[in-house]
Design an enzyme around this catalytic site. Structure first.
Site, PDB file in Angstrom:
ATOM      1  N   GLU A  62     -38.248  -1.262 -15.705  1.00  0.00           N
ATOM      2  CA  GLU A  62     -38.267   0.570 -15.899  1.00  0.00           C
ATOM      3  C   GLU A  62     -36.636  -0.024 -14.885  1.00  0.00           C
ATOM      4  O   GLU A  62     -36.157   1.139 -15.283  1.00  0.00           O
ATOM      5  CB  GLU A  62     -39.313   1.615 -14.656  1.00  0.00           C
ATOM      6  N   ASP A 111     -33.627   1.822 -17.360  1.00  0.00           N
ATOM      7  CA  ASP A 111     -33.321   3.111 -16.795  1.00  0.00           C
ATOM      8  C   ASP A 111     -31.625   2.793 -17.022  1.00  0.00           C
ATOM      9  O   ASP A 111     -30.271   3.711 -17.506  1.00  0.00           O
ATOM     10  CB  ASP A 111     -33.686   3.530 -15.575  1.00  0.00           C
ATOM     11  N   SER A 121     -39.859   7.023 -20.620  1.00  0.00           N
ATOM     12  CA  SER A 121     -38.900   6.027 -19.527  1.00  0.00           C
ATOM     13  C   SER A 121     -37.483   5.783 -20.059  1.00  0.00           C
ATOM     14  O   SER A 121     -36.290   5.707 -19.729  1.00  0.00           O
ATOM     15  CB  SER A 121     -39.695   5.247 -19.071  1.00  0.00           C
TER      16      SER A 121
END
Length: 608
Positions: free
Chosen positions: A301, A305, A519
């Site tokens: 994650e 990002d 995400s």
């Protein structure tokens, strides 16, 4: 006579000692039904320490909200005149009476000033106490609860009380009834089959004609692998070169021991952004957050990002916040304390600093219904404070469509958490907060809604005025009775916008991987916003700040600013979900960004 007098005195003392003091006459403050999927397993150890967060009322929040909307309305004379930290702190400070009364209560329990930690505005007080004292203060009993699906354990209670005279001076105390456990949205992060993704595209396929794209076309490979260049093409940003020294910044929040790996970032830059090689980001630890750079601990994650947000925005300086804490309490590990949601620690931290990044993206949330109303509103007010200071907050809208992502009524589990066990759509928080920008997902070129794009209507927050016209238009076009009782047609609607959400090529632990979820969508949209801020700063204009009033204005007056997504749907809760359609919809919002057009709009077109 003397013995009679002494008897009267003793009797009076006995009566006074028997009368309850103002600190022991408790009245129920908050109570919730036993939460679904959590099982009470044991009493909490009395010597376990817990950090209580006590929220004092913000009597002037309505005034702060007025300022927020004035500085965020592109047609208001104050547009862009963001408030300073000191001005915001002054507007949300509690009354001195509340501070004194709460101090008195804490002192009654032996908690003096040196044991307390206050926010700069003094609207939150934190204090660490043993469970035994917390139970005495709140007239409650804490238990260990175990989640039936993932085995997480957490220390909570289903109700608590406060001395009656304190009710007007305390909005809430947590951790008590908050059973939400901040997650990477659970289904919101997904690995793709890289072979399957590449098989979608013929290696010899010609570019895809997309009129709104840079040069009117997008590489065919972008239908199976999303790269920085794909996003620049698709969102009409090819050739734009931001500056590194304007004061503009972009931030990414990291939680749950997700670490952004710098070696992976260098591999990503070598692969997709060679001009960024040997550059990195600023690391900020919040509440003891770590910066583990071992390859084995690289977070998918966090890497996703950081690589795409910072890669899109380069060379705009990037910041990664690593916030410590996993809300679940694991007795087997001997964890000494139990904590609140870590994003409250992040909020406290970033609000205490004078110059946070102007754009910050977050890809974590949980079902709105797991968050007590008092806490949801108070946390949302914290996001409003950042908006008033000129910070854009993007949140992934979720990966469960309208709830659990399951279109089959026989297997869907979208059940309410209020004891009724009724089937309802399940929006997520914080994306449902009206003071943040919720980002849904798309797929393929030309774009269509990705089927997991989170969308729907809040059951907590009423629909804000800025989206009334667009959302009402959508609802009026629905067939009468559509999903009656499954959603709140008067609630804040999500998402606001969208971006690509599948087949993102990242590097993780030294290996290229294909990954997807909203995400990916939120940091992508944040990267575009940071480029727009660069353009405005260079045009001697303030940064965009709280985006939503601007988004809905552009959607109404300059629809060319977004690539309208009119196909696809977001199934869940035993239904096909909502449909994407012309204009705003609860699958992709107003659509995906057209940077070239948005740049024209926000640097001049809208203001002439």
């Amino acid at each position: 006579m003397r013995s009679l007098f002494l008897s009267c005195v003793l009797a009076l003392v006995a009566v006074e000692s028997a009368a309850p003091s103002k600190f022991t006459a408790h009245k129920l403050k908050e109570s919730i039904p036993p939460p679904r999927k959590w099982v009470k397993t044991a009493p909490a150890p009395k010597d376990l320490t817990i950090e209580l967060r006590i929220a004092l009322p913000q009597p002037n929040f309505a005034e702060l909200e007025r300022h927020l909307y004035e500085v965020s309305d592109p047609f208001h004379e104050r547009y862009g005149e963001h408030l300073s930290k000191e001005e915001v702190d002054g507007l949300i400070a509690p009354h001195s009476d509340s501070i004194h009364t709460v101090n008195e209560w804490l002192a009654h329990h032996g908690l003096t000033e040196d044991a307390l930690v206050r926010t700069p505005a003094k609207d939150w007080v934190r204090v660490t106490v043993p469970i035994s004292l917390a139970e005495e203060m709140l007239n409650t009993e804490y238990h260990i609860y175990t989640h039936v699906e993932d085995g997480d354990t957490i220390v909570r209670t289903t109700s608590y009380s406060l001395p009656e005279h304190l009710h007007e001076h305390i909005d809430l105390v947590q951790p008590t009834t908050l059973f939400s456990t901040l997650r990477g949205m659970k289904t919101n992060f997904r690995f793709e089959d890289d072979v399957q993704a590449k098989a979608l595209v013929n290696a010899d396929a010609p570019p895809i004609k997309v009129p709104s794209a840079s040069g009117g076309q997008v590489d065919a490979s972008c239908n199976g692998t999303i790269t920085i260049h794909c996003l620049q093409q698709l969102y009409n940003a090819v050739g734009y070169k931001p500056l590194a020294n304007t004061g503009n910044q972009i931030g990414i929040t990291g939680y749950l021991e997700e670490f952004a790996n710098i070696a992976d970032l260098q591999l990503f830059y070598a692969d997709q952004r060679p001009d960024a090689l040997n550059t990195s980001f600023k690391f900020i630890s919040v509440n003891g957050g770590l910066n583990n750079q071992s390859s084995e601990e690289a977070g998918a994650e966090a890497n996703l990002d950081v690589q795409f947000a910072f890669g899109l925005a380069f060379p705009i300086p990037g910041t990664f916040y690593s916030t410590a804490g996993r809300p679940p309490f694991k007795p087997s590990v001997g964890t000494p304390t139990n904590t609140n949601e870590p994003y409250t620690d992040w909020l406290d931290f970033v609000l205490s600093h004078p110059n946070p990044p102007q754009t910050i993206s977050t890809s974590y949330a949980d079902e709105e219904q797991t968050v007590p109303l008092s806490f949801a509103k108070r946390a949302c007010n914290g996001f409003a404070q950042l908006g008033a200071r000129g910070v854009t907050l993007t949140f992934s809208s979720g990966d469960g469509g309208v709830g659990d992502g399951d279109p089959d009524p026989a297997t869907s589990q979208c059940l309410t958490n209020d004891g009724r066990n009724a089937t309802e759509f399940l929006p997520l928080f914080p994306p449902s907060c009206p003071f943040v920008t919720s980002v849904g997902g798309t797929i393929f070129v030309p774009e269509t809604a990705v089927d997991f794009s989170g969308g729907g209507f809040s059951n907590v927050f009423p629909r804000p005025l800025y989206q009334e016209a667009a959302v009402s238009k959508y609802l009026k076009a629905l067939a009468p009775g559509t999903y009656a009782g499954l959603f709140n047609p008067k609630g804040r609607a999500i998402p606001d916008v969208a971006a690509q959400g599948r087949f993102f090529r990242i590097f993780l632990s030294g290996v290229p991987r294909s990954i997807g979820g909203t995400s990916a969508s939120a940091p992508t949209f944040a990267g575009i916003v940071s480029l727009l801020n660069d353009a405005r700063i260079r045009n001697k204009q303030p940064t965009l700040g709280f985006l939503n009033p601007l988004i809905y204005t552009i959607g109404a007056l300059f629809p060319e600013g977004f690539n309208d997504i009119t196909t696809g749907n977001n199934p869940g809760c035993g239904t096909p979900g909502f449909n994407a359609t012309k204009g705003w919809d609860p699958v992709t919002g107003f659509g995906t960004p057209n940077f070239g057009e948005l740049k024209k709009i926000v640097t001049g077109k809208l203001f002439h």
